[in-house]
Design a protein around this motif. Structure first.
Motif, mmCIF file in Angstrom:
data_model
loop_
_atom_site.group_PDB
_atom_site.id
_atom_site.type_symbol
_atom_site.label_atom_id
_atom_site.label_comp_id
_atom_site.label_asym_id
_atom_site.label_seq_id
_atom_site.Cartn_x
_atom_site.Cartn_y
_atom_site.Cartn_z
ATOM 1 N N SER A 132 -45.311 -21.926 0.873
ATOM 2 C CA SER A 132 -46.112 -20.543 0.703
ATOM 3 C C SER A 132 -45.637 -19.705 2.064
ATOM 4 O O SER A 132 -45.527 -18.490 1.670
ATOM 5 C CB SER A 132 -47.459 -20.695 0.894
ATOM 6 N N ILE A 133 -45.013 -20.073 2.959
ATOM 7 C CA ILE A 133 -44.422 -19.464 4.027
ATOM 8 C C ILE A 133 -43.223 -18.778 3.811
ATOM 9 O O ILE A 133 -43.045 -17.414 3.761
ATOM 10 C CB ILE A 133 -44.068 -20.470 5.163
ATOM 11 N N LEU A 134 -42.219 -19.573 2.839
ATOM 12 C CA LEU A 134 -41.084 -18.894 2.415
ATOM 13 C C LEU A 134 -41.252 -17.976 1.277
ATOM 14 O O LEU A 134 -40.699 -17.017 1.256
ATOM 15 C CB LEU A 134 -40.084 -20.126 1.976
ATOM 16 N N LEU A 135 -42.225 -18.215 0.432
ATOM 17 C CA LEU A 135 -42.469 -17.321 -0.395
ATOM 18 C C LEU A 135 -43.258 -16.000 -0.012
ATOM 19 O O LEU A 135 -42.747 -14.921 -0.760
ATOM 20 C CB LEU A 135 -43.760 -17.913 -1.493
ATOM 21 N N HIS A 136 -44.038 -16.105 1.047
ATOM 22 C CA HIS A 136 -44.760 -14.877 1.389
ATOM 23 C C HIS A 136 -43.990 -14.144 2.488
ATOM 24 O O HIS A 136 -43.957 -12.923 2.546
ATOM 25 C CB HIS A 136 -46.201 -15.381 1.930
ATOM 26 N N HIS A 137 -43.096 -14.864 3.228
ATOM 27 C CA HIS A 137 -42.577 -14.145 4.468
ATOM 28 C C HIS A 137 -41.243 -14.139 4.473
ATOM 29 O O HIS A 137 -40.415 -13.752 5.395
ATOM 30 C CB HIS A 137 -42.993 -14.992 5.679
ATOM 31 N N ALA A 138 -40.511 -14.620 3.287
ATOM 32 C CA ALA A 138 -39.096 -14.812 3.160
ATOM 33 C C ALA A 138 -38.439 -13.754 2.047
ATOM 34 O O ALA A 138 -39.310 -13.636 1.013
ATOM 35 C CB ALA A 138 -38.313 -15.991 3.246
ATOM 36 N N SER A 139 -37.355 -13.238 2.125
ATOM 37 C CA SER A 139 -36.767 -12.583 1.037
ATOM 38 C C SER A 139 -35.265 -12.422 1.386
ATOM 39 O O SER A 139 -34.758 -12.646 2.513
ATOM 40 C CB SER A 139 -37.216 -10.917 0.993
ATOM 41 N N ILE A 140 -34.489 -12.328 0.013
ATOM 42 C CA ILE A 140 -33.047 -12.406 0.346
ATOM 43 C C ILE A 140 -32.625 -10.999 0.249
ATOM 44 O O ILE A 140 -33.065 -9.890 -0.362
ATOM 45 C CB ILE A 140 -32.381 -13.097 -1.039
ATOM 46 N N ARG A 141 -31.710 -10.594 1.337
ATOM 47 C CA ARG A 141 -30.971 -9.291 1.371
ATOM 48 C C ARG A 141 -29.730 -9.450 1.126
ATOM 49 O O ARG A 141 -28.925 -10.266 1.773
ATOM 50 C CB ARG A 141 -31.240 -8.745 2.729
ATOM 51 N N VAL A 142 -29.075 -8.718 0.231
ATOM 52 C CA VAL A 142 -27.694 -8.375 0.184
ATOM 53 C C VAL A 142 -27.257 -7.185 0.771
ATOM 54 O O VAL A 142 -27.664 -6.012 0.319
ATOM 55 C CB VAL A 142 -27.346 -8.623 -1.429
ATOM 56 N N MET A 143 -26.075 -7.214 1.414
ATOM 57 C CA MET A 143 -25.848 -5.812 2.085
ATOM 58 C C MET A 143 -24.228 -5.797 2.178
ATOM 59 O O MET A 143 -23.406 -6.948 2.140
ATOM 60 C CB MET A 143 -26.210 -6.132 3.916
ATOM 61 N N GLU A 144 -23.747 -4.574 1.924
ATOM 62 C CA GLU A 144 -22.340 -4.245 1.938
ATOM 63 C C GLU A 144 -21.793 -4.398 3.297
ATOM 64 O O GLU A 144 -22.509 -4.408 4.252
ATOM 65 C CB GLU A 144 -22.169 -3.103 1.380
ATOM 66 N N LYS A 145 -20.399 -4.264 3.206
ATOM 67 C CA LYS A 145 -19.740 -4.135 4.485
ATOM 68 C C LYS A 145 -20.214 -2.922 5.528
ATOM 69 O O LYS A 145 -20.701 -1.794 4.955
ATOM 70 C CB LYS A 145 -18.270 -3.927 4.066
ATOM 71 N N SER A 146 -20.229 -3.061 6.797
ATOM 72 C CA SER A 146 -20.747 -2.251 7.788
ATOM 73 C C SER A 146 -22.209 -1.909 7.696
ATOM 74 O O SER A 146 -22.648 -0.828 8.585
ATOM 75 C CB SER A 146 -19.873 -0.929 7.750
ATOM 76 N N ALA A 147 -22.873 -2.768 6.997
ATOM 77 C CA ALA A 147 -24.537 -2.593 7.090
ATOM 78 C C ALA A 147 -24.982 -3.044 8.301
ATOM 79 O O ALA A 147 -24.417 -4.113 9.101
ATOM 80 C CB ALA A 147 -25.086 -3.284 5.963
ATOM 81 N N VAL A 148 -26.135 -2.178 8.854
ATOM 82 C CA VAL A 148 -26.714 -2.673 10.096
ATOM 83 C C VAL A 148 -27.787 -3.332 9.729
ATOM 84 O O VAL A 148 -28.555 -3.143 9.106
ATOM 85 C CB VAL A 148 -27.186 -1.470 10.773
#
Lengths: 273, 659
Positions: free
Chosen positions: B126-142
């Motif tokens: 539940s910790i991971l479900l509620h508080h985690a997410s996958i982010r995909v970022m392109e080059k030079s993203a901050v």
């Protein structure tokens, strides 16, 4: 009254006293120099009036870094008192002659009077409102009135349906419907009269004679709603008064300023000074 | 259909909220954490689960005990098992046919097994479900920005990134420009007829570097070489598997560096600070890892700032950091309540504010607050009354232990129970509180080695010194005058504020000059509501309080909302994508989302993720009139001195002003 307020008021009086003493000194020199005292006080009074009007503009031009408006209000009050004293010096403590001058004098006194009334209201009314419960937004009050009216109406209809008795509905139609339409008893609340509350308490006592016991809880609830309406009326009256006095003070100030300018022009045109 | 076939079908058709965890577990330190946890917990559960898992064919017997490489497979299996348990609970509740589940769980499908499984597995999932997410970022993203309050920790799952110092300009944190006087005059005298009008040409530069995807938006720095701050260390490369920002997120403190994606694409697991805290609570190994990081990187700096430790050298501070005990209290949950009597109050405080130090206990340590807030109170009647509150960086207990230091020179036989140094106040966690506890003996040793002179004023223990603890009469006065205010501020959590808008109702005439002044400065739309919590003769208006630990900064995808050097939380309108994360995070509802119009009064639109045109929203809040010469317009405009922006920590000043 706490020590800080006493000290501040004493400081006001001291500064005002010093200003007046200085004015008297200057006027005595002017008198010795055989110049016109009226002419001198008139110009100073015009300058003071200019400063008094500048308070309004200070409130508009907030981007200027000229100190908080609260300091300007203090100055405004102080100069208002000083202006009144100067005015009496200017008219040489006798009622002016001529309709135009009399009009200016009346306007000036009305302006000072409205200012003093505003000062009194802004000092005495907020503490009264504090003890009326939650401070409500003036603009939202019609909405609160509407809610109260709806609650009271629903309650009366519900009781009638449950107990098959129309006493409460009749009472509502005869007494409450108009009362709940909107603000009422403005001046009674301004003068903090307890009359409204007592009158409604009596009406509810009288009503109880004609009701069965099962209806009494609804009456108590209705009485609470009416007392809430009275509190709302009080807030509405006080907040309304605190806003409305400015509708007298500000237009009068500008009108007076224009009349005074005309007065100056007339004096310069015809007095030969 | 057989049981196993049913299960297989279900596994295939299952959407994968849990897939996240399996991906996560491939990387350190989560792998270590889960491995450690699984080892410990599965040992207890092995009897039942081993049989069941084997029965399902998900895990062969030779895979036990767990090997690191099989952790991901196992977790996948456990996730499915967890779903089975959910199914089971659902089926049992609905009295459906549950034959296959009975078979799955053994002879008895009793609640015990389900409860046990639920208890053991639910927290992590539940910790991971509620508080985690996958982010995909392109080059030079901050990914994270320097000096930004950390709201999340990131685990680099794939790709590369680097940590470096960049210019403030690259992060769109320019100082707000001062408008020329004639423009401000025009603004004051001839206010624009359009509310929330914006010069949309201003957004052009920002749009080129902003990737707008709602809450997954991010900012880019196209030219890293140009953006890099000169004379700063070389960029530090980060590889897949590295966790960063966890300690900062735990402390809710600023990041030191900006982290920028350097590969064509990077996949990151973002764990919100609440999740990091819960993970640390859930797993001892992970907690130790974070504590170790904290001791190494942050604790010496915290100790160095303490006035009582001034003069200690680096090695002494490091020694203190090494022996310090780190502890956490409380929860993030908070509910505003009003107590009717002392019993209610006492039980509420005891339940919701865990005890850190009890009044009268032997003073054996000094505590420092490393995150959160704590209530400092004394017994009064049947309850406790607040004397003060402690916030990040504050210390308690030094006066008391100094008494102990002095007494150590005396003969033991001369000492009585009454002589022993005792804590003079009770300290309780308000919300969550992280503390550092330094044992008195260790501190004494370090101070003695340093031969730090102890001034006579501070050498008395609190229980004996008149300067520290007032006389009983003074104390009574203090309690009655300030404590009522403090109780209100603490109970309603206004202690977070550093620029709280207080309105003295005994002076406020309701003229609305403050509201008008605010509207004049801010696009004809005031940034506060002259309404709010009322207590006695004052009101805390609905205006941004500029919290010392602002929650609104958490999760802003482009870093549009940030805390400037003056401690004011400001929003950079240019890069605000209108995702409303900050408005949702603010516990006091002091951030409003507004629709904007262009120079001609036409509504500005943007396209959402489905390509549909929607009104462009911007977050707005009180910014203390940053950029205005005269400071906050509301305070300046009040003619009756009824409105002030105050730091709640200066409660005595507030009390004097209200009086």
């Amino acid at each position: 009254m706490n020590l800080y307020v006493v000290r501040r008021r004493l400081a006001y009086l001291l500064v005002l006293g010093l200003l007046l003493a200085g004015t008297q000194l200057v006027l005595s020199y002017v008198s010795l120099a055989m110049a016109s005292q009226v002419y001198c006080t008139g110009w100073v009074l015009l300058a003071v009036m200019g400063l008094l009007v500048s308070y309004h503009w200070r409130k508009k031009l907030l981007f200027l870094n000229l100190g908080g408006v609260r300091y300007w209000l203090r100055l405004h009050v102080l100069l208002g008192g000083y202006g009144l004293a100067l005015f009496f010096f200017h008219i040489e403590f006798s009622w002016p002659k001529g309709l135009f001058n009399q009009l200016i004098a009346v306007m000036f006194l009305l302006e000072v009077g409205s200012g003093m009334m505003g000062l009194y209201l802004s000092r005495s009314m907020p503490p009264r409102m504090t003890w009326l419960g939650e401070r409500l937004l003036y603009e939202k009050m019609p909405e609160y009135y509407q809610q109260l009216r709806q609650q009271a109406e629903d309650l009366a209809i519900q009781v009638a349906a449950e107990h098959r008795s129309d006493t409460l509905v009749k009472f509502y139609n005869r007494n409450l419907q108009n009362f709940l339409q909107g603000a009422a008893n403005f001046w009674l609340h301004v003068f903090n009269s307890g009359q409204v509350r007592s009158r409604w308490a009596l009406k509810f006592e009288g009503l109880q004679r004609y009701l069965v016991e099962e209806e009494l809880p609804a009456v108590t609830e209705l009485r609470i709603l009416i007392f809430r309406k009275i509190e709302l009326d009080k807030q509405y009256a006080i907040q309304g008064l605190l806003r409305r006095w400015l509708f007298l003070h500000i237009p009068l100030a500008y009108a007076l300023f224009v009349f005074v300018l005309a007065h100056v022009m007339v004096i310069h045109s015809f007095s030969g000074v | 259909m057989s049981d196993s076939a049913m299960v297989d079908d279900r596994i295939k058709s299952t959407d994968s909220p849990w897939q996240l965890d399996a991906t996560l577990l491939v990387f350190e330190p989560f792998r270590t954490m889960v491995y450690h946890h699984m080892q410990q917990r599965l040992r207890k559960l092995r009897g039942r689960y081993e049989r069941n898992l084997t029965k399902l064919g998900w895990l062969s017997k030779n895979q036990l005990p767990l090997q690191p490489q099989s952790v991901a497979d196992l977790t996948q299996g456990l996730n499915c098992l967890w779903q089975d348990i959910q199914y089971l609970i659902h089926w049992l509740n609905n009295e459906a046919d549950n034959e296959w589940l009975k078979a799955f769980l053994g002879k008895t499908a009793d609640d015990e097994a389900h409860q046990l499984a639920q208890k053991e597995l639910q927290p992590l999932l539940s910790i991971l479900l509620h508080h985690a997410s996958i982010r995909v970022m392109e080059k030079s993203a901050v990914v994270v920005r320097q000096n930004e309050h950390a709201g999340s920790a990131y685990l680099l799952l794939a790709g590369q990134a680097c940590a470096l110092q960049v210019k403030e300009k690259a992060l769109f944190r320019q100082r707000p420009e001062q408008h020329p006087w004639y423009r401000r005059l025009k603004q004051n005298l001839f206010p624009c007829q359009w509310v929330e009008r914006r010069d949309t040409r201003r957004y052009d530069a920002a749009q080129q570097v902003t990737v707008s995807q709602g809450r997954d938006s991010y900012l880019r720095i196209p030219d890293l070489a140009e953006a890099r701050e000169p004379d700063t260390p070389e960029p530090k490369p980060l590889e897949a598997g590295e966790l960063f920002g966890a300690v900062a997120a735990l402390q809710h403190s600023p990041h030191y560096r900006t982290i920028v994606v350097t590969s064509e694409q990077a996949t990151l697991l973002e764990v919100r600070w609440q999740g990091v805290r819960q993970l640390a609570r859930f797993d001892r190994g992970f907690r130790q890892f974070l504590d170790q990081q904290y001791r190494r990187h942050r604790l010496p700096a915290l100790l160095q700032q303490q006035p009582i430790l001034l003069g200690l050298n680096k090695s002494q501070l490091e020694h203190l950091a090494a022996i310090a005990e780190l502890d956490s209290f409380g929860t993030m949950d908070w509910k505003s309540t009003t107590d009717q009597n002392s019993d209610q109050r006492k039980s509420r405080i005891e339940q919701s504010e865990p005890l850190i130090i009890k009044e009268g206990e032997y003073a054996n340590a000094v505590i420092f607050i490393r995150a959160g807030y704590a209530r400092k109170s004394k017994a009064y009647g049947h309850s406790e009354r607040a004397l003060d509150y402690l916030r990040q960086g504050d210390c308690y207990g030094f006066q008391e232990i100094l008494g102990g230091i002095q007494l150590r020179g005396q003969q033991v036989s001369e000492l009585t129970e009454a002589h022993l140094p005792r804590y003079s106040c009770t300290i309780r966690a308000v919300g969550y509180t992280d503390i550092v506890r330094i044992p008195a003996r260790e501190l004494e040793k370090v101070l003695a080695a340093n031969k730090q002179p102890i001034s006579p004023e501070t050498s008395q223990p609190a229980a004996m010194s008149s300067t520290v603890l007032p006389s009983s009469q003074q104390h009574e006065l203090l309690v009655h005058e300030a404590s009522d205010l403090l109780e209100f501020f603490i109970d309603q959590r206004f202690i977070y504020g550093t620029q709280t808008m207080l309105i003295n109702l005994d002076r406020c005439t309701g003229c609305d000059d403050c509201v008008r002044a605010c509207a004049t400065v801010h696009d004809q739309n005031p940034r506060f509501i002259r309404h709010g919590h009322q207590h006695g003769g004052f009101m805390v208006a609905n205006a941004c309080m500029q919290c010392s630990d602002p929650l609104c900064l958490d999760g802003c995808p482009t870093g549009a909302i940030y805390m400037n050097n003056a401690g004011t939380v400001v929003i950079n309108d240019d890069i605000c994508v209108g995702c409303s994360t900050c408005a949702d995070n603010c516990p006091f509802d002091n951030i409003q989302m507004v629709k904007i119009v262009d120079e001609h009064g036409k509504p500005v639109h943007t396209s959402d993720q489905q390509g549909k045109l929607v009104p462009q929203l911007k977050a707005t809040k009180c910014d203390m009139c940053t950029g205005q010469l005269s400071g906050p317009a509301c305070e300046k405009a009040c003619p009756h001195d009824a409105l002030r922006r105050v730091d709640i920590h200066q409660v005595e000043k507030i009390r004097d002003w209200l009086a």
